[in-house]
Design a protein around this motif. Structure first.
Motif, PDB file in Angstrom:
ATOM      1  N   GLU A 109       0.835  -1.203   0.000  1.00 30.29           N
ATOM      2  CA  GLU A 109       0.000   0.000   0.000  1.00 30.29           C
ATOM      3  C   GLU A 109       0.870   1.253   0.000  1.00 30.29           C
ATOM      4  OE1 GLU A 109      -3.123   0.137  -0.436  1.00 30.29           O
ATOM      5  OE2 GLU A 109      -3.746  -1.937  -0.090  1.00 30.29           O
ATOM      6  N   ARG A 110       1.988   1.209   0.705  1.00 29.25           N
ATOM      7  CA  ARG A 110       2.903   2.350   0.730  1.00 29.25           C
ATOM      8  C   ARG A 110       3.490   2.603  -0.656  1.00 29.25           C
ATOM      9  NH1 ARG A 110       4.160   7.277   2.270  1.00 29.25           N
ATOM     10  NH2 ARG A 110       6.400   7.637   2.432  1.00 29.25           N
ATOM     11  N   VAL A 111       3.914   1.530  -1.325  1.00 31.39           N
ATOM     12  CA  VAL A 111       4.464   1.666  -2.677  1.00 31.39           C
ATOM     13  C   VAL A 111       3.391   2.190  -3.630  1.00 31.39           C
ATOM     14  CG1 VAL A 111       5.441   0.406  -4.635  1.00 31.39           C
ATOM     15  CG2 VAL A 111       6.229  -0.091  -2.320  1.00 31.39           C
ATOM     16  N   HIS A 112       2.145   1.694  -3.482  1.00 30.60           N
ATOM     17  CA  HIS A 112       1.049   2.182  -4.323  1.00 30.60           C
ATOM     18  C   HIS A 112       0.829   3.679  -4.109  1.00 30.60           C
ATOM     19  CE1 HIS A 112      -0.984  -2.000  -4.898  1.00 30.60           C
ATOM     20  NE2 HIS A 112       0.172  -1.888  -5.527  1.00 30.60           N
ATOM     21  N   PHE A 126       3.489   5.467  -6.043  1.00 32.07           N
ATOM     22  CA  PHE A 126       3.165   5.398  -7.470  1.00 32.07           C
ATOM     23  C   PHE A 126       2.072   6.408  -7.810  1.00 32.07           C
ATOM     24  CE2 PHE A 126       5.755   1.798  -8.317  1.00 32.07           C
ATOM     25  CZ  PHE A 126       5.768   1.634  -9.695  1.00 32.07           C
ATOM     26  N   GLY A 127       1.052   6.493  -6.946  1.00 33.94           N
ATOM     27  CA  GLY A 127      -0.038   7.432  -7.194  1.00 33.94           C
ATOM     28  C   GLY A 127       0.448   8.871  -7.205  1.00 33.94           C
ATOM     29  N   ASP A 128       1.330   9.221  -6.250  1.00 40.67           N
ATOM     30  CA  ASP A 128       1.887  10.579  -6.210  1.00 40.67           C
ATOM     31  C   ASP A 128       2.686  10.880  -7.474  1.00 40.67           C
ATOM     32  OD1 ASP A 128       0.749  10.934  -3.738  1.00 40.67           O
ATOM     33  OD2 ASP A 128       2.579  10.443  -2.618  1.00 40.67           O
ATOM     34  N   MET A 129       3.484   9.897  -7.909  1.00 40.06           N
ATOM     35  CA  MET A 129       4.279  10.090  -9.118  1.00 40.06           C
ATOM     36  C   MET A 129       3.384  10.233 -10.349  1.00 40.06           C
ATOM     37  SD  MET A 129       7.479   7.466  -8.610  1.00 40.06           S
ATOM     38  CE  MET A 129       8.799   7.834  -7.462  1.00 40.06           C
ATOM     39  N   ASP A 156       6.850   2.772 -19.755  1.00 41.29           N
ATOM     40  CA  ASP A 156       7.943   3.705 -19.454  1.00 41.29           C
ATOM     41  C   ASP A 156       7.755   4.337 -18.080  1.00 41.29           C
ATOM     42  OD1 ASP A 156       9.092   3.175 -21.888  1.00 41.29           O
ATOM     43  OD2 ASP A 156       8.246   4.945 -22.891  1.00 41.29           O
ATOM     44  N   PHE A 157       6.515   4.685 -17.753  1.00 38.31           N
ATOM     45  CA  PHE A 157       6.250   5.308 -16.454  1.00 38.31           C
ATOM     46  C   PHE A 157       6.544   4.337 -15.316  1.00 38.31           C
ATOM     47  CE2 PHE A 157       3.266   5.662 -12.912  1.00 38.31           C
ATOM     48  CZ  PHE A 157       3.641   6.898 -12.406  1.00 38.31           C
ATOM     49  N   VAL A 158       6.071   3.078 -15.434  1.00 39.12           N
ATOM     50  CA  VAL A 158       6.301   2.085 -14.383  1.00 39.12           C
ATOM     51  C   VAL A 158       7.795   1.823 -14.211  1.00 39.12           C
ATOM     52  CG1 VAL A 158       5.943  -0.330 -13.745  1.00 39.12           C
ATOM     53  CG2 VAL A 158       4.042   1.001 -14.643  1.00 39.12           C
ATOM     54  N   THR A 159       8.535   1.756 -15.324  1.00 37.90           N
ATOM     55  CA  THR A 159       9.980   1.532 -15.249  1.00 37.90           C
ATOM     56  C   THR A 159      10.666   2.675 -14.508  1.00 37.90           C
ATOM     57  OG1 THR A 159       9.958   0.285 -17.326  1.00 37.90           O
ATOM     58  CG2 THR A 159      12.067   1.168 -16.593  1.00 37.90           C
ATOM     59  N   ASP A 160      10.308   3.905 -14.855  1.00 39.00           N
ATOM     60  CA  ASP A 160      10.927   5.071 -14.212  1.00 39.00           C
ATOM     61  C   ASP A 160      10.552   5.142 -12.730  1.00 39.00           C
ATOM     62  OD1 ASP A 160      11.984   5.720 -16.653  1.00 39.00           O
ATOM     63  OD2 ASP A 160      10.427   7.192 -17.155  1.00 39.00           O
ATOM     64  N   TRP A 206      12.361   2.443 -10.700  1.00 38.64           N
ATOM     65  CA  TRP A 206      13.769   2.796 -10.485  1.00 38.64           C
ATOM     66  C   TRP A 206      13.889   3.873  -9.411  1.00 38.64           C
ATOM     67  CZ3 TRP A 206      16.717   7.225 -10.866  1.00 38.64           C
ATOM     68  CH2 TRP A 206      18.099   7.038 -10.812  1.00 38.64           C
ATOM     69  N   ALA A 207      12.981   4.845  -9.420  1.00 37.79           N
ATOM     70  CA  ALA A 207      13.024   5.917  -8.423  1.00 37.79           C
ATOM     71  C   ALA A 207      12.814   5.364  -7.017  1.00 37.79           C
ATOM     72  CB  ALA A 207      11.962   6.972  -8.746  1.00 37.79           C
ATOM     73  N   ILE A 208      11.885   4.423  -6.870  1.00 38.23           N
ATOM     74  CA  ILE A 208      11.619   3.828  -5.555  1.00 38.23           C
ATOM     75  C   ILE A 208      12.822   3.021  -5.081  1.00 38.23           C
ATOM     76  CG2 ILE A 208      10.215   2.097  -4.360  1.00 38.23           C
ATOM     77  CD1 ILE A 208       7.859   3.040  -6.053  1.00 38.23           C
TER      78      ILE A 208
END
Length: 211
Positions: free
Chosen positions: A54-57, A60-63, A82-86, A89-91
Motif C-alpha cells: 500500500e505504501r508503494v502504491h 506510485f499514485g503521487d508520481m 515507461d512510467f512504471v519503469t521510471d 527505479w526511483a523507488i
C-alpha cells in the motif's frame, strides 16, 4: 504486469498477499493458479495487513499525479511501461530511513547510481524495524481500550477506517453486532443480520450495554 515485472525476473513466491479488489478475483487468480502460487487475501478494509504494498502504491499514485499521466487524453501501453519503469527505479534508488540505504542497495548488493558494492547489516536493520514497530504500536495502543472480545459480546463497526469523510449528521459506527467467533490473529466473526463476516478488530469498537 505482475507476470512481466516479477515472475519473469525473480524466484517464484509460495504465497501472494492481496486485497479483495475485483482485479484480484478473475485473471489474477488464474495467473497464480497456473504457477501453483497460493493467494492470501486480506480482510476487508484493512490496508495495514498489506502495508508495504500500500505504501508503494501511494508513492506510485503521487508520481502519476505529478507526471500528469492520469489526466492525459492519449495513454498508450508504451507510455505506461515507461512510467512504471521510471517509477520503480526511483523507488529502488530512494534512501530508506529504516534500511539506512536504498532498497536497491539492500537487495542487489550494489549502489543503484554508481558501480559500488554495498553490504547490508540485516541484523541491525531488523533491530531498527522492530524499534519502529514497537514505537508505532505503543502510540496506537495508547488510544485503545483494554478489552478482549469473547463469543457473545457485542461490537460496533467503525465506518471510516479508510480515512474517508462521513456526513456530519451520520453515525460514526454501525451496529451493534454479536461476536460469533474469535481468532488469534486479531480478527473476529460478527453476525450482521443474515451475513456472518470476518472482520479485523482495528475496524471495531466494543459495545457496552446499559444494565
Amino acid at each position: 504486469l505482475f507476470n512481466k515485472a516479477w515472475l519473469s525476473r525473480y524466484p517464484r513466491p509460495k504465497e501472494v498477499i492481496c486485497d479483495n479488489g475485483s482485479e484480484f478475483k478473475l485473471h489474477f487468480v488464474d495467473l497464480l493458479r497456473s504457477y501453483s502460487i497460493t493467494r492470501k487475501p486480506t480482510t476487508s478494509k484493512n490496508p495495514q495487513a498489506n502495508a508495504i504494498c500500500e505504501r508503494v502504491h501511494g508513492v506510485f499514485g503521487d508520481m502519476m499525479r505529478t507526471s500528469g499521466i492520469n489526466n492525459s487524453d492519449d495513454v498508450t501501453e508504451d507510455l505506461i511501461d515507461d512510467f512504471v519503469t521510471d517509477a520503480a527505479w526511483a523507488i529502488r534508488s530512494s534512501y530508506h530511513t529504516v534500511l539506512k540505504a536504498t532498497p536497491g542497495q539492500a537487495i542487489f548488493g550494489r549502489d543503484m547510481l554508481f558501480d559500488i558494492p554495498f553490504i547490508t547489516d540485516w541484523t541491525e536493520v531488523g533491530r531498527r524495524r522492530q524499534r519502529q514497530v514497537d514505537s508505532s504500536n505503543a502510540r496506537e495502543n495508547s488510544k485503545r481500550l483494554d478489552f478482549d472480545y469473547t463469543v457473545g459480546s457485542k461490537a460496533l463497526i467503525i465506518k471510516a477506517t479508510d480515512g474517508s469523510h462521513l456526513p456530519k449528521a451520520d453515525d460514526k459506527n454501525e451496529g451493534p453486532y454479536r461476536v460469533t467467533q474469535v481468532y488469534t490473529n486479531g480478527t473476529v466473526r460478527l453476525q450482521r443480520d443474515s451475513v456472518n463476516e470476518r472482520i479485523n478488530i482495528r475496524r471495531l469498537t466494543p459495545y457496552f450495554e446499559e444494565e
